[in-house]
Design an enzyme around this catalytic site. Sequence first.
Site, PDB file in Angstrom:
ATOM      1  N   CYS A 179       0.803  -1.227   0.000  1.00 15.24           N
ATOM      2  CA  CYS A 179       0.000   0.000   0.000  1.00 15.24           C
ATOM      3  C   CYS A 179       0.835   1.277   0.000  1.00 15.24           C
ATOM      4  O   CYS A 179       0.281   2.375  -0.009  1.00 15.24           O
ATOM      5  CB  CYS A 179      -0.958  -0.020   1.185  1.00 15.24           C
ATOM      6  SG  CYS A 179      -1.922  -1.550   1.207  1.00 15.24           S
ATOM      7  N   HIS A 313      -2.222   8.213   6.337  1.00 15.26           N
ATOM      8  CA  HIS A 313      -2.523   6.894   5.755  1.00 15.26           C
ATOM      9  C   HIS A 313      -3.924   6.496   6.206  1.00 15.26           C
ATOM     10  O   HIS A 313      -4.690   5.976   5.406  1.00 15.26           O
ATOM     11  CB  HIS A 313      -1.469   5.881   6.191  1.00 15.26           C
ATOM     12  CG  HIS A 313      -1.621   4.553   5.525  1.00 15.26           C
ATOM     13  ND1 HIS A 313      -1.552   4.399   4.163  1.00 15.26           N
ATOM     14  CD2 HIS A 313      -1.864   3.308   6.023  1.00 15.26           C
ATOM     15  CE1 HIS A 313      -1.735   3.134   3.847  1.00 15.26           C
ATOM     16  NE2 HIS A 313      -1.937   2.449   4.950  1.00 15.26           N
ATOM     17  N   HIS A 350      -9.551   2.481   0.659  1.00 15.57           N
ATOM     18  CA  HIS A 350      -8.101   2.270   0.590  1.00 15.57           C
ATOM     19  C   HIS A 350      -7.768   1.742  -0.805  1.00 15.57           C
ATOM     20  O   HIS A 350      -8.181   0.644  -1.172  1.00 15.57           O
ATOM     21  CB  HIS A 350      -7.698   1.268   1.680  1.00 15.57           C
ATOM     22  CG  HIS A 350      -6.218   1.121   1.856  1.00 15.57           C
ATOM     23  ND1 HIS A 350      -5.297   1.645   0.993  1.00 15.57           N
ATOM     24  CD2 HIS A 350      -5.501   0.495   2.836  1.00 15.57           C
ATOM     25  CE1 HIS A 350      -4.083   1.347   1.412  1.00 15.57           C
ATOM     26  NE2 HIS A 350      -4.175   0.664   2.535  1.00 15.57           N
TER      27      HIS A 350
END
Lengths: 423, 355
Positions: A179, A313, A350
């Site tokens: 990620c 994040h 996400h």
Amino acid sequence: MSASLNSQPVAYRSDQLPPTHARPVVITGAGIHTSMGGGWAENAEGFRAGRMAFREVDLFDVSRQRVGTAGQALMPDKPVISTLSKKQWDRMDRGTRMALTAAREALEQAGVSGALPIMVGTSAGAMPIGEAYYNQAVEGLSKRGQFFRVESYQPQRQMMAMASALGIHGPIRIISNACASGANAIGQAFQMVREGKAERVLAGGYDALSQLVFAGFDSLQALSPSGIPRPFDAARDGLAIGEGAGFVVVESLESAAARGAKPLAQIMAYAAATDIHHLTQPHPEGDAALITMSVATKMAGIEPGEIDYINSHGTGTPLNDIAEGRAIQRLAGADVSKIKVSSTKSAIGHLLGGAGSVESVICLMTLEGQWLPPSLNVREADEFCTFDLLRETRETTVNTVLTNSFGFGGANATLIFRKEVGA
Amino acid sequence: MSRITISGTGAVSPAGWGVAALMEMLRDGVKAECSTVERETSDGRAITSRVARVPALTDKGLLPKSPRLRRTSPIGKFAAAAAFEALGPVRLAAAQAGETRVAVICSLMNGCVNYSNRFFGEVLKDPAFASPILFPETVYNAPSSHLSAILGSMAPNDTLVGDAAEIFTALELATEWLLRGDCDLCVVVAPEEVDWLSAEAMGLRSREITPSEGAGAVVLERDGDGPVLLVIPDPVTYSEVPNRVEALKKLRAEFSEDDGATLLADGRMGIERIDAVENEVFADWKGPRISTKTLLGEALGASASLQLVAAVEMLKVGDAEKALVISLGGNEQAAGCLLGACWGGRGALNRGGRF
């Protein structure tokens, strides 16, 4: 104006080492595609309005999953580029189509084409094509189309197709640090230009929804059962998966000035570190995040209190948010209450390998529009949120922004952008 | 001027665990033993594929003890064994003591196919019962993550994905990190594992290919002991040129070496149709030449790393003055690097070399 010259190769030669002095690096073009919309304008409008963009997943069977929604993007069913045939478009996987759409917007805005290195971050690549290969192989009925699938599930093949469609060519570096991949791609492009190895680089990241990855996060019970992520909420219970792409043209200030291109922002810093605590869990005190933010602020020559906004994040999982929150507290010290923080994953989910680059483009929007996007769905902020957690859009002066990206395996990355451009 | 040197090598291959086993197989010219993988289709048909596998690990000392490696699939173990052989026990201990910053770059083409295969099979059966233990190990960067964790190193860690020639991009990235001072040492490792999915996929290209697996690793540092990294040109992407012959010609033009003393470690596998491009472009090569894939089989991203390890070892014992390592990737690029003899005069040319 179109510039097509990449003045230097990115190669290594022991007798021609790159110069040791650093030069200013800017972004001259940006593109984005998410569940919020296609392109800069739709996304900027959506994030500024504080909209959420989740919908029922209809790309694969989710009937046995705990969650059935995601930040699934709308995609046109025909080519977004006139020179691309329907057949070529059909051969591209969903993620590559999003990447193509975002990269085209970035290149057009920058006004560049031709030879330039390409840095791409992705976590899953063209996974749905791999899944189709597997399904047909298990059935054992036919090999028809299987060679194409074997070739096409590989991200480098897809990125080659994207580059051809966009009229660009050059070395392709595909970074797959889960990620953090998209942020790593922009960061490495920044370093390459900063150190004189390239004049300009197309950099970004993408990932599309796939059954394997969706089921994977569900198996880890990392998805919010409600489908509504609540980053930084005291009762947050997981993330939502999203999909999309973000691309930028990273260029030396000198090159941009020479061709009259107007920079969107300057890239002030990039830092990467590895969290070795656990394969899927961050260090509870956010040690690696603290390293990347500290190194980046030092490289940018700023104090933490000078950061106008942190695009966190902020996945919405219990462990991620507290680790990042602790790292922000440790970074900012007494100035922590001045630091404005939000998670745009609360709006689109996400985006995995695309997250870092999409969130970088969102940061560019805040610099351009002088507003900050909210963390949506927060009912009661967790007690560790001693920073200024944005729960509504804020119109304010925005000059310096920082974005964090953390991934499975411990890949941590931080980028800092500044509106004012200078040496 | 600072030199980037290759100061360690590691290998896991069908020849066995370790560089010594690899070099012994190459010296003896013995082909890897093959076995078969078999699986059943949903309609009950058995499909078998011939593969060259890494033999079972008998010396447990070749793998560091770590909970990270307990559940990892073979690719993680291959990467760890090759990387830690390349580092050696002294540098491993220094890294674990926090005295040396060791960065890790893992380059892959296929990645963690075993667990991906198993996990997706479970998802299709019933996603509600798919194993949460398997999923994290399906991610491309799981093997490199384990390496940094075992090293105790928070230095940069990247996983690069590309075709079989990707390791040269990994080497180029390593030079960036070393020259910038992001790390003291950089381990570059290229592991791959084989199972029925990848074996059958390779069979779609040619039934003559022997699907294989393993890992090659090198440790790079500034001004260390060992062969010198001289040139890594930009890879020639296939979109830049009309065909692969032109790609390889363009790559070859980046190197002037053809003096009869330079070793060519090429990517031929002993299949005429597949080797035709390399045969044509290097038909006039005067120096010694090795083709490791003819013995080891096709291990995708790992193959070029094993070519690299073999070339480094030959430079170390003086079998050549320079070595050119090249790989013609399947769908992205032709790439390579040029290595020079050992820095500091060690490993001086041995005219009576072993090959």
